[in-house]
Scaffold this active site. Structure first.
Site, mmCIF file in Angstrom:
data_model
loop_
_atom_site.group_PDB
_atom_site.id
_atom_site.type_symbol
_atom_site.label_atom_id
_atom_site.label_comp_id
_atom_site.label_asym_id
_atom_site.label_seq_id
_atom_site.Cartn_x
_atom_site.Cartn_y
_atom_site.Cartn_z
ATOM 1 C CE1 TYR A 160 -2.338 3.461 1.332
ATOM 2 C CE2 TYR A 160 -3.949 1.994 0.350
ATOM 3 C CZ TYR A 160 -3.565 3.245 0.763
ATOM 4 O OH TYR A 160 -4.404 4.289 0.574
ATOM 5 C CG HIS A 215 -1.817 2.088 4.905
ATOM 6 N ND1 HIS A 215 -2.267 0.823 5.146
ATOM 7 C CD2 HIS A 215 -2.894 2.788 4.501
ATOM 8 C CE1 HIS A 215 -3.550 0.757 4.885
ATOM 9 N NE2 HIS A 215 -3.970 1.937 4.499
#
Ligand code: GCO
Ligand code: MG
Length: 406
Positions: A160, A215
């Site tokens: 991500y 993240h």
């Protein structure tokens, strides 16, 4: 005035949106979003099995008491599933309130504090060159703020935070498949990422607002060192540097760096945010109206944040339906301590047909509709085209197999 019925729908174009529709004996209805990404059926079942039976017969105008009835009345409180279900009810009740008053919701909060609300787009690239093209694309469209996620050379299997494979692919797996796996290496990431900010600043200049989502991937000391190193690129924010479970980790990060911190998209209640807000350990609060209990509860968080000079930066990943984006647009128009709104163009024709509205984006600012209530509708005929399909977020491991944070 009484609630006569309520129904839950799941589905949407490429998404399992959970939509609640509450009907009243006055012929007015309200809609709310209860989408909990990759766990969508759970708030939907909670609504159907437990909450809707209690709602029938209640006066929809008493949104505060109804919120307290469900939250305070439950012995087991909080958590994303319950709060998403209460959030859906609360949005629908505010929608009804606005329609009764004949006013857009921001008027009921205290009117507009600004014309348009600043939004940020997601620029991604498997490589730095691709990322630069992506930033240029958004700048051409008038965006004043972009989030940068870039592929890291030699990262075993992108993830991500690296943006490998593009944003949407890495939100969730394909329908029906089990979770994808990513292999993560913080050292490679920490070595490469500062070059990315340097290059983008060099090309696009000092005015463009740059954001980055870590993240939840770093350890507290790593995040502190990273923040210190990237201060010179003047980021608008560094998001979720460490996993949200440990709010105390932010103390260490704060001691070492002035890089603005955004956190909170996985927080569900004011109690979850209290320590970090009161200790001023962050600069932007990222809760969303969906899984932080709706407008009623998020307004309390926004007010508490305002006391501590913390601005809003509501979560706006594509997992939120246009209903919660509308609710947030009204809060954004009003909140004196508004900061920025995450905005992903949901705007496929199918999505607009399912959720028609007059909210619009122009030149990097989001303009809220003046229609009464939330200013977004739900087309039940369109909804019949969609159904639920199970999806997962990827899971993340380190190279030696250790489980890590997605
Ligand atoms: C963001 C978020 C999302 C989440 C997703 C999880 O900042 O937009 O981190 O990308 O990963 O919403 O469901
Ligand atoms: Mg995020």
């Amino acid at each position: 005035m009484k609630i006569t019925n309520a129904e839950v729908f799941i589905g949407g174009p490429g998404k399992n949106y959970v939509t609640l529709k509450i009907m009243t004996d006055a012929g007015i209805y309200g809609i709310g979003d209860g989408t909990l990404n990759t766990r969508e059926t759970l708030p939907a079942e909670y609504l159907k099995e437990y909450l809707i039976p209690c709602l029938i017969g209640m006066d929809p105008r008493n949104s505060e008491d109804i919120w307290q009835y469900f939250y305070r009345g439950a012995y087991f409180r909080r958590g994303p599933i319950a709060m998403a279900a209460y959030g859906a009810i609360d949005m629908a009740l505010w929608d009804i309130k606005g329609k009764i008053a004949g006013l857009p919701l921001y008027q009921l909060f205290g009117g507009k504090s600004r014309d348009g609300a600043l939004v940020y787009a997601h620029a991604v690239g498997n490589t730095l060159d691709e990322l630069i093209d992506s930033v240029a694309h958004y700048v051409e469209q008038g965006y004043k703020a972009v989030r940068l996620q870039c592929g890291i050379p030699d990262m075993p299997e992108g993830g991500y935070a690296t943006g490998k494979g593009g944003d949407t692919k890495h939100f969730i797996t394909e329908y029906g498949a089990l979770p994808d796996q990513e292999i993560w290496d913080s050292e490679k990431y920490l070595r490469y990422m500062p070059n990315v900010f340097e290059k983008v600043r060099e090309i696009f200049g000092p005015d463009l607002k740059l954001l980055h989502d870590v993240h939840h991937r770093l350890r507290p000391r790593e995040a502190a060192a990273f923040g210190k190193e990237i201060e010179k690129y003047n980021l608008f924010w560094m998001e979720d540097p460490t996993p949200a479970d440990d709010q105390h980790a932010l103390r260490l990060i704060r001691q070492h760096t002035t890089v603005p911190i955004a956190i909170g998209e996985v927080f569900n209640s004011i109690w979850d945010c209290k320590t970090m807000i009161e200790e001023e350990l962050l600069d932007f609060i990222r809760v969303s109206v969906t899984y932080a209990g709706g407008i009623t509860h998020v307004r309390r968080i926004v007010e508490l944040a305002g006391l501590h000079s913390i601005r809003t930066g509501f979560h706006g990943a594509p997992s939120h339906s246009p209903i919660s984006m509308a609710a947030q647009a009204h809060l954004n128009a009003w909140a004196p301590n508004f900061g920025i709104q995450e905005y992903l163009v949901l705007g496929t024709e199918e999505c607009d047909a399912l959720f028609p509205s007059d909210h619009y984006l122009d030149n990097g600012l989001f303009y809220v509709s003046d229609a009464p209530g939330l200013g977004v509708d739900f087309d039940e005929t369109e909804a019949k085209r969609y159904s639920f399909d199970r999806r997962y977020h990827p899971i993340v491991r380190l190279e030696d197999g250790t489980m890590w944070n997605y």
